[in-house]
Design an enzyme around this catalytic site. Structure first.
Site, mmCIF file in Angstrom:
data_model
loop_
_atom_site.group_PDB
_atom_site.id
_atom_site.type_symbol
_atom_site.label_atom_id
_atom_site.label_comp_id
_atom_site.label_asym_id
_atom_site.label_seq_id
_atom_site.Cartn_x
_atom_site.Cartn_y
_atom_site.Cartn_z
ATOM 1 C CE1 TYR A 235 -3.738 -2.365 0.163
ATOM 2 C CE2 TYR A 235 -2.757 -3.267 2.164
ATOM 3 C CZ TYR A 235 -3.693 -3.242 1.076
ATOM 4 O OH TYR A 235 -4.434 -4.530 1.193
ATOM 5 N NE ARG B 84 -6.218 -8.925 -0.531
ATOM 6 C CZ ARG B 84 -6.671 -8.704 0.603
ATOM 7 N NH1 ARG B 84 -7.538 -7.606 0.963
ATOM 8 N NH2 ARG B 84 -5.817 -9.113 1.663
ATOM 9 C CG HIS C 26 -9.740 -1.507 -5.066
ATOM 10 N ND1 HIS C 26 -10.333 -1.735 -3.799
ATOM 11 C CD2 HIS C 26 -10.625 -1.643 -5.989
ATOM 12 C CE1 HIS C 26 -11.264 -1.797 -3.879
ATOM 13 N NE2 HIS C 26 -11.924 -1.818 -5.242
ATOM 14 C CB ILE C 27 -3.941 1.286 -2.812
ATOM 15 C CG1 ILE C 27 -4.645 2.612 -2.218
ATOM 16 C CG2 ILE C 27 -2.464 1.749 -2.746
ATOM 17 C CD1 ILE C 27 -4.591 2.802 -0.587
ATOM 18 C CG ASP D 90 -28.247 -3.365 -2.374
ATOM 19 O OD1 ASP D 90 -27.855 -3.689 -3.264
ATOM 20 O OD2 ASP D 90 -28.848 -4.308 -1.415
ATOM 21 C CG ASN E 144 -9.906 1.729 -1.373
ATOM 22 O OD1 ASN E 144 -10.512 0.714 -1.253
ATOM 23 N ND2 ASN E 144 -8.586 2.074 -1.445
ATOM 24 C CG HIS F 165 -12.969 -8.075 -1.739
ATOM 25 N ND1 HIS F 165 -12.858 -7.866 -2.943
ATOM 26 C CD2 HIS F 165 -11.993 -7.552 -1.022
ATOM 27 C CE1 HIS F 165 -11.657 -6.995 -2.863
ATOM 28 N NE2 HIS F 165 -10.970 -6.908 -1.922
HETATM 29 O O1 CA2 Z 1 -5.995 -2.174 -2.562
HETATM 30 C C1 CA2 Z 1 -6.996 -1.490 -1.964
HETATM 31 O O2 CA2 Z 1 -7.071 -0.320 -2.308
HETATM 32 C C2 CA2 Z 1 -7.804 -2.344 -1.052
HETATM 33 O O3 CA2 Z 1 -9.080 -1.746 -1.340
HETATM 34 C C3 CA2 Z 1 -7.385 -2.287 0.422
HETATM 35 C C4 CA2 Z 1 -7.882 -3.075 1.295
HETATM 36 C C5 CA2 Z 1 -8.202 -4.458 0.811
HETATM 37 O O4 CA2 Z 1 -8.874 -5.372 1.660
HETATM 38 C C6 CA2 Z 1 -8.648 -4.690 -0.628
HETATM 39 O O5 CA2 Z 1 -8.776 -5.841 -0.933
HETATM 40 C C7 CA2 Z 1 -7.776 -3.717 -1.608
HETATM 41 C C8 CA2 Z 1 -7.334 -3.291 2.814
HETATM 42 C C9 CA2 Z 1 -7.471 -1.682 3.414
HETATM 43 C C10 CA2 Z 1 -6.535 -1.821 4.489
HETATM 44 O O6 CA2 Z 1 -5.499 -1.148 4.359
HETATM 45 C C11 CA2 Z 1 -4.573 -1.192 5.194
HETATM 46 C C12 CA2 Z 1 -3.226 -0.581 4.898
HETATM 47 C C13 CA2 Z 1 -2.141 -0.483 5.800
HETATM 48 C C14 CA2 Z 1 -2.157 -1.193 6.838
HETATM 49 C C15 CA2 Z 1 -3.289 -2.027 7.287
HETATM 50 C C16 CA2 Z 1 -4.637 -1.954 6.525
#
Ligand code: CA2
Length: 152
Positions: free
Chosen positions: A26, A114, A103-104, A90, A77, A83
Site C-alpha cells: 500500500y 479479492r 483500489h491502491i 445497494d 475505496n 469483496h
Molecule cells: O488495494 C486497496 O485499496 C484495497 O481496497 C485495500 C483493502 C483490501 O482489503 C482490498 O482488497 C484492496 C485493505 C485496506 C486496509 O489497508 C491497510 C493499509 C495499511 C495497513 C493496514 C491496512
C-alpha cells in the site's frame, strides 16, 4: 437544480492504518495524504471534496445517503467491504450518483478472494493498482463523467 461542484470521498475499513504497515502493498502515504491528493485533484477542476473514513459499514452507508444533498459524485475505496458487501453496493446504486471505485493495489493480481467486487457493477470508473495516485486518476475520470468530458 445545478450540479454541485463537490465530491464525496469514501474510504472503508482499516484505511485509517495506511502508511503504518504493509508498505510493499500500500506504500507509505497516510490517509491524510490520500485525502490531500484527492482534494488537490478535485480543486484543479473547480470541485471541492468531503472525505469520510470509517471502520463501520453503517457510517459509510449514512455518508453515501447524505451525499444526495450536496455532491455530484462519489469516489470510493471500499477496502475489504469491496469483496463482501451487498448493502454498500445497494447504497451506492440507491443514491444514483456516479461512482468511481479505486483500489491502491491491483486486486485482480492478489488472492482469489479479492478478485470479485460487489461495487464494480455500480461504478462508472474503475482504477486499480496505481497506488495512492490512483485517487487523483479516479477524481479526474469521475469529474469527466459528471461534466460530460467538458469539465464545465
Ligand atoms: O488495494 C486497496 O485499496 C484495497 O481496497 C485495500 C483493502 C483490501 O482489503 C482490498 O482488497 C484492496 C485493505 C485496506 C486496509 O489497508 C491497510 C493499509 C495499511 C495497513 C493496514 C491496512
Amino acid at each position: 437544480m445545478t450540479t454541485p461542484r463537490r465530491l464525496l470521498l469514501v474510504n472503508g475499513p482499516n484505511l485509517n492504518l495506511l502508511g503504518t504497515r504493509e508498505p510493499a502493498v500500500y506504500g507509505s502515504d497516510t490517509l491524510a495524504d490520500v485525502e490531500r491528493i484527492a482534494t488537490d485533484a478535485a480543486a484543479a477542476h473547480g470541485f471541492d471534496l468531503r472525505g469520510v473514513q470509517s471502520n463501520h459499514e453503517g457510517v459509510l452507508i449514512d455518508a453515501i445517503h447524505e451525499a444526495r444533498a450536496d455532491c455530484a459524485g462519489i469516489v470510493i475505496n471500499p477496502a475489504g467491504l469491496t469483496h463482501t458487501s451487498v448493502v454498500l453496493r445497494d447504497a451506492l446504486s440507491g443514491v444514483g450518483l456516479p461512482v468511481a471505485e479505486v483500489h491502491i493495489s491491483n486486486i485482480s493480481e492478489r488472492e482469489p478472494f479479492r478478485h470479485h467486487s460487489y461495487v464494480a457493477e455500480v461504478a462508472a470508473v474503475h482504477v486499480v493498482g496505481e497506488g495512492v495516485r490512483g485517487y487523483a486518476t479516479a477524481v479526474d475520470r469521475l469529474i469527466a463523467v459528471i461534466t460530460g468530458g467538458t469539465d464545465g
